[in-house]
Scaffold this motif. Structure first.
Motif, PDB file in Angstrom:
ATOM      1  N   CYS A   1       1.921   9.411   6.109  1.00  0.00           N
ATOM      2  CA  CYS A   1       0.539   9.611   5.620  1.00  0.00           C
ATOM      3  C   CYS A   1      -0.454   8.743   6.377  1.00  0.00           C
ATOM      4  CB  CYS A   1       0.447   9.338   4.122  1.00  0.00           C
ATOM      5  SG  CYS A   1       0.619   7.612   3.650  1.00  0.00           S
ATOM      6  N   GLY A   2      -0.019   7.538   6.775  1.00  0.00           N
ATOM      7  CA  GLY A   2      -0.889   6.685   7.573  1.00  0.00           C
ATOM      8  C   GLY A   2      -1.641   5.622   6.807  1.00  0.00           C
ATOM      9  N   ALA A   3      -1.419   5.544   5.502  1.00  0.00           N
ATOM     10  CA  ALA A   3      -2.140   4.556   4.702  1.00  0.00           C
ATOM     11  C   ALA A   3      -1.878   3.139   5.208  1.00  0.00           C
ATOM     12  CB  ALA A   3      -1.738   4.674   3.233  1.00  0.00           C
TER      13      ALA A   3
ATOM     14  N   ARG B   1     -12.421   2.984   0.059  1.00  0.00           N
ATOM     15  CA  ARG B   1     -12.860   2.493   1.371  1.00  0.00           C
ATOM     16  C   ARG B   1     -14.227   3.010   1.762  1.00  0.00           C
ATOM     17  NH1 ARG B   1      -7.069   3.948   3.827  1.00  0.00           N
ATOM     18  NH2 ARG B   1      -6.023   1.981   3.429  1.00  0.00           N
TER      19      ARG B   1
ATOM     20  N   LYS C   1      -7.263   5.670  -1.975  1.00  0.00           N
ATOM     21  CA  LYS C   1      -7.577   4.588  -1.027  1.00  0.00           C
ATOM     22  C   LYS C   1      -8.879   4.920  -0.305  1.00  0.00           C
ATOM     23  CE  LYS C   1      -2.729   3.543  -0.668  1.00  0.00           C
ATOM     24  NZ  LYS C   1      -1.755   4.600  -0.913  1.00  0.00           N
TER      25      LYS C   1
ATOM     26  N   GLY D   1      -6.311   9.227   3.621  1.00  0.00           N
ATOM     27  CA  GLY D   1      -5.961   7.808   3.639  1.00  0.00           C
ATOM     28  C   GLY D   1      -5.678   7.280   5.043  1.00  0.00           C
ATOM     29  N   ARG D   2      -5.537   8.177   6.022  1.00  0.00           N
ATOM     30  CA  ARG D   2      -5.339   7.757   7.415  1.00  0.00           C
ATOM     31  C   ARG D   2      -6.683   7.431   8.068  1.00  0.00           C
ATOM     32  NH1 ARG D   2      -4.633   5.156  11.156  1.00  0.00           N
ATOM     33  NH2 ARG D   2      -3.655   5.618  13.158  1.00  0.00           N
ATOM     34  N   VAL D   3      -7.777   7.789   7.424  1.00  0.00           N
ATOM     35  CA  VAL D   3      -9.086   7.600   8.051  1.00  0.00           C
ATOM     36  C   VAL D   3      -9.496   6.131   7.945  1.00  0.00           C
ATOM     37  CG1 VAL D   3     -11.491   8.319   8.119  1.00  0.00           C
ATOM     38  CG2 VAL D   3      -9.719   9.968   7.532  1.00  0.00           C
ATOM     39  N   ASN D   4      -9.286   5.440   9.013  1.00  0.00           N
ATOM     40  CA  ASN D   4      -9.696   4.052   9.095  1.00  0.00           C
ATOM     41  C   ASN D   4     -11.218   4.016   9.134  1.00  0.00           C
ATOM     42  OD1 ASN D   4     -10.146   1.375   9.886  1.00  0.00           O
ATOM     43  ND2 ASN D   4      -8.181   1.327  10.973  1.00  0.00           N
TER      44      ASN D   4
ATOM     45  N   ILE E   1       0.979   5.104  13.362  1.00  0.00           N
ATOM     46  CA  ILE E   1       1.632   6.348  12.968  1.00  0.00           C
ATOM     47  C   ILE E   1       1.881   7.142  14.235  1.00  0.00           C
ATOM     48  CG2 ILE E   1       1.405   8.507  11.650  1.00  0.00           C
ATOM     49  CD1 ILE E   1       1.627   6.142   9.857  1.00  0.00           C
TER      50      ILE E   1
ATOM     51  N   ILE F   1      -6.302   9.345  17.949  1.00  0.00           N
ATOM     52  CA  ILE F   1      -7.470   9.703  17.129  1.00  0.00           C
ATOM     53  C   ILE F   1      -8.759   9.221  17.800  1.00  0.00           C
ATOM     54  CG2 ILE F   1      -8.587   9.414  14.877  1.00  0.00           C
ATOM     55  CD1 ILE F   1      -5.766   9.306  13.663  1.00  0.00           C
TER      56      ILE F   1
ATOM     57  N   ALA G   1      -1.130   2.142   8.231  1.00  0.00           N
ATOM     58  CA  ALA G   1      -1.759   1.861   9.530  1.00  0.00           C
ATOM     59  C   ALA G   1      -3.212   1.441   9.347  1.00  0.00           C
ATOM     60  CB  ALA G   1      -1.680   3.092  10.427  1.00  0.00           C
ATOM     61  N   VAL G   2      -3.855   2.027   8.334  1.00  0.00           N
ATOM     62  CA  VAL G   2      -5.241   1.670   8.073  1.00  0.00           C
ATOM     63  C   VAL G   2      -5.316   0.269   7.467  1.00  0.00           C
ATOM     64  CG1 VAL G   2      -7.336   2.331   6.841  1.00  0.00           C
ATOM     65  CG2 VAL G   2      -5.847   4.101   7.776  1.00  0.00           C
TER      66      VAL G   2
ATOM     67  N   ILE H   1       0.814  -1.221   0.000  1.00  0.00           N
ATOM     68  CA  ILE H   1       0.000   0.000   0.000  1.00  0.00           C
ATOM     69  C   ILE H   1       0.847   1.270   0.000  1.00  0.00           C
ATOM     70  CG2 ILE H   1      -0.326   0.374   2.505  1.00  0.00           C
ATOM     71  CD1 ILE H   1      -3.466   0.446   1.419  1.00  0.00           C
TER      72      ILE H   1
END
Lengths: 664, 147
Positions: free
Chosen positions: A629-631, B84, B80, B44-47, A643, A651, A633-634, A602
């Protein structure tokens, strides 16, 4: 007195004068903040960003042994950095700081004091909860590559390149056209001094061409940019000129012998060039270029023509040449990609493209230039000298149908053209304007001077240019129809020539450039600066700076200043020598990771990599590559990837504070 | 439900949407005060679990705002998100939660007016939906870790 691990939070609520305090009850918010868990002190203060405000925080950190700080003020994009620095100065890790935006996101956008105050409380409560989870992060310094890339060789790019090169640093100057010079080299004279544009521009261009610290990549375009501030990797495509740069001496014999004529871009179509050409006499580099779309030798696959090959004594013409990709490594990038002119044919009622003698101001510029296609003779299409000329301002500018903004330079060059028309051919001149905007040094004086030269000023937006005569006097003329708003009367003015002043617009490929360099455009299409007033030469992307009209329309002095400002910003970065690496990046909980490699797939930056460690597969993050960016971690199915500074705890706790029913 | 004021949580990416919200502020464009913004570096960090969590504990609507496609600071983070969120909406529907309670929008740094427009529009549409029954039930306030 307190335990080692005890969280001791200080909360500071800024009044920002009345900017916040006018809408948010800051005292009430401070009282509320003091009741939140782990909050040791909560204060409100007029301007926390001021020195005394920062001192307040520093003192509290020392005296009250604070180990977490929250400031509620303006946007973090404005002052997060300020307060992180204040924390650091007081010995607190800057990542133990949390910023709350109660100005841009609250007091400025809500009128109801009660609602705004409640919102401010919510946001601060969430921040206090979040800061609890903050961990100190180590900020690593990475060395900055001392070279700079300047994109665009107009006056702004040239100034920026020369300033950096003169300071002893290396510059790569990329220009997409065969020669540098930009729009400025096309101008005849410059307002308000009326000095010759070429005369002041060519020495600068020549200096660029000869500068030992400048590597000029003309007829080249940036293909790809990777990396980040301090260490960019840039791929530049050097388009094939079909002429060996090392052999061509710029004699121009190829051009004389080439039988194929093409409208000249430099002369804005008023003159012609050949299929092999040097765009203008003072071109830098002074090297011929083959226009492959119009070269018969290329188009016929080498079966026809070839006149230039035979003519070139230096043997420089080389049709085997191909596009080359050059890879550059630079620490800073300056974008000076300039502007396009609004296509006047989009306003069909002005007749551009329909009537021969409706021309643009740039075309007129080439016409008045002694080196131009008419050798400086102002003439109509049929070669006659115009007796009367109308200059229409704001073609596309200040018009909600096209560009709402003012292009800033048109009033002044319109005056310049009026002066030349009076001076050279004594023509009657009508200025059709909405407002005269002459705001620079000596500009108003120039306006007064031209007014006294017998130019007629008609305040009103032109409705139409037509050749449909109503009277004998109008026969064979172009009739400019406009309301004179000062007289409240519709006027029909018959003239021989109409000069349109088109808006300056963002480059047609501005969106593509913005994407390549990861910067943002404004609604107008021009590039967005980090701060409209304080950082007009800085883009939102660290290490990418803006110069000249790619940011907004500017005249020459402003473009020069902006170019130099961008150079100073680039030099500031380069001479600092190092840059703080992003600390809020991905990290792996190796106990949870089972090495599936989804993070590897990813990531856009190839930061995580699955390795074998102690006999099992685990992901490892390359800190130099991770952008945070955190991609990953998701995407991580086991929850091993996180992150820093944006952890799930951080969060989630904010979500809880902002979404949960109160009084739960 | 005459006085129902929806609780809206918005995730804004740092580079475009958060900056767009800042611009709404500097331009003094007024919008509904129901929104609470959580800044993340990238949409894209938003799970999706963050969204579910917000809905499950009391949010009446969740906005996810990112850079326009092609404008992502991290190249493709928003793509992404683009995949999602619609999946999440489908799932919510199957769980009996109105998919309109979650909205994904692109707001650039220069779109202050759009930020206000999206916020107002979304708040109004959630107001029409009424309170989120899931979030207002008593037992949902304690939740497990996700992220």
């Amino acid at each position: 007195m307190h335990m080692e691990n005890e969280k001791r939070i200080g909360v500071y609520i800024c009044h920002c004068g009345l900017n916040i305090a006018g809408t948010v009850d800051v005292e009430e918010v401070a009282k509320y903040a003091a009741t939140l868990p782990h909050v040791v002190i909560a204060r409100d203060y007029r301007y926390i960003c001021s020195d005394p405000g920062q001192e307040l925080i520093k003192n509290d950190i020392k005296e009250l042994k604070l180990n977490r700080v929250v400031v509620a003020s303006c946007s973090p994009r404005m002052h997060e950095h300020t307060f992180r620095k204040a924390c650091l100065a007081a010995g607190l890790n800057p990542y133990l700081y949390e910023h709350v935006n109660i100005r841009e996101h609250c007091s400025w956008v809500h009128a109801d004091k009660k609602q705004a105050t409640e919102k401010a409380k919510d946001l601060i409560r969430a921040a206090v909860q979040r800061v609890y989870y903050h961990e100190p992060l180590e900020v690593k310094e990475i060395p900055v590559n001392p070279n700079t890339l300047v994109v665009g060789g107009g006056i702004a790019g040239i100034e920026a390149a020369l300033k950096i090169a003169n300071s002893g640093r290396k510059v790569y100057l990329v220009e997409k056209e065969p020669s540098i010079g930009g729009h400025m080299i096309q101008l005849d004279t410059t307002f308000p001094t009326l000095d010759c544009s070429e005369c002041i521009m060519t020495p600068k261009m020549s200096e660029v061409g000869h500068h030992s610290n400048i590597e000029l990549l003309a007829y080249s375009e940036v293909e790809e940019v990777s990396g980040s501030v301090g260490n960019f990797k840039v791929k530049v495509k050097k388009k094939a000129r079909y002429v060996d740069e090392s052999k061509c001496i710029g004699c121009g014999i190829c051009e004389q012998k080439c039988p194929w004529k093409v409208p000249s871009e430099f002369e804005v179509g008023l003159g012609q060039r050949k299929a092999i050409y040097i765009p203008f006499a003072q071109a830098i580099p002074n090297i011929a270029t083959v226009d492959k779309d119009h070269c018969v030798y290329i188009q016929s696959g080498g079966k026809k023509c070839g006149a230039c090959i035979k003519a070139c004594e230096a043997g420089a013409v080389n049709f085997d040449q191909t596009d080359q990709v050059v890879e550059l490594e630079v620490g800073a990038i300056i974008l000076a990609t300039g502007y396009d002119l609004f296509d006047a044919s989009w306003i069909p009622q002005y007749g551009y493209g329909k009537y021969d003698n409706v021309i643009t101001a740039l075309e007129f510029e080439r016409m008045t230039c002694a080196a131009g296609p008419t050798l400086g003779k102002i003439q109509l299409k049929d070669g006659k000298t115009p007796q009367s000329v109308a200059i229409i301002h704001c073609v596309g500018s200040r018009d909600k149908n096209y560009c709402e903004y003012c292009s800033r330079i048109c009033c002044m060059y319109a005056l310049k053209h009026a002066h030349h028309l009076r001076d050279k051919i004594n023509a009657a001149v009508y200025q059709m304007y909405i407002d005269m905007r002459c705001t620079g040094d000596s500009y108003e004086e120039f306006y007064n001077r031209v007014s006294e030269e017998g130019v007629v000023f008609i305040k009103g937006k032109v409705a139409e240019v037509t050749d449909r005569a109503k009277t004998e006097e109008e026969e064979g003329k172009l009739i400019v129809i406009a309301e004179n708003t000062l007289l409240g009367k519709v006027m029909r003015i018959p003239v021989d020539m109409v000069i349109l002043c088109p808006a300056m617009v963002a480059r047609s490929d501005a969106a593509e450039i913005a994407r390549k360099f990861s910067i943002t455009q404004k609604a107008t299409g021009f590039f967005l600066e980090r701060h409209a007033k304080l950082e007009p030469q800085v883009s939102a992307m660290d290490g990418v700076f803006l110069a000249g009209c790619c940011q907004f329309p500017k005249d020459i002095p402003d473009s020069v200043s902006h170019g130099r400002a961008a150079a100073a910003a680039a030099l500031e970065l380069i001479d600092r020598g190092s840059v703080a690496a992003e600390a809020a990046i991905a990290c792996v909980d190796e106990a949870l990771c089972h090495g599936c490699g989804i993070c590897e797939e990813i990531c856009e930056f190839q930061a995580p990599k699955v390795i074998v460690k102690d006999g099992r597969m685990v992901s490892m993050v390359n800190e130099a590559l991770c952008k945070g960016c955190g991609a990953c971690a998701v995407a991580c199915p086991s929850g091993a990837m996180s992150i820093k500074h944006f952890t799930r705890d951080e969060i989630s706790t904010m979500i809880k504070e902002l979404a949960a029913e109160k009084n739960d | 439900m005459g006085n129902f004021e929806p609780k809206i949580v918005a995730f804004c990416c740092n580079w475009c949407s958060y900056a767009g919200a800042d611009l709404a502020g500097t331009s003094r464009i007024q919008y509904s005060p129901n929104i609470r913004v959580i800044r993340v570096m990238c949409s894209g960090r938003v799970n999706p679990l963050f969204v579910i969590k917000a809905l499950s504990i009391g949010a009446d609507g969740v906005l996810v705002l990112g850079c326009h496609p092609g404008d992502c600071h991290y190249i493709e983070g928003n793509y992404k998100t683009m995949r999602r969120i619609p999946l999440l909406q489908k799932m919510l529907k199957q769980l009996g939660i109105e998919e309109e309670r979650v909205r994904l929008e692109w707001v650039s740094a220069s779109e202050g007016a759009k930020f206000a427009e999206v916020t107002n529009g979304f708040t109004e549409s959630v107001r029409k939906l009424g309170p989120n029954s899931l979030g207002h039930s008593k037992q949902s306030s304690k939740e497990a870790k996700h992220g």
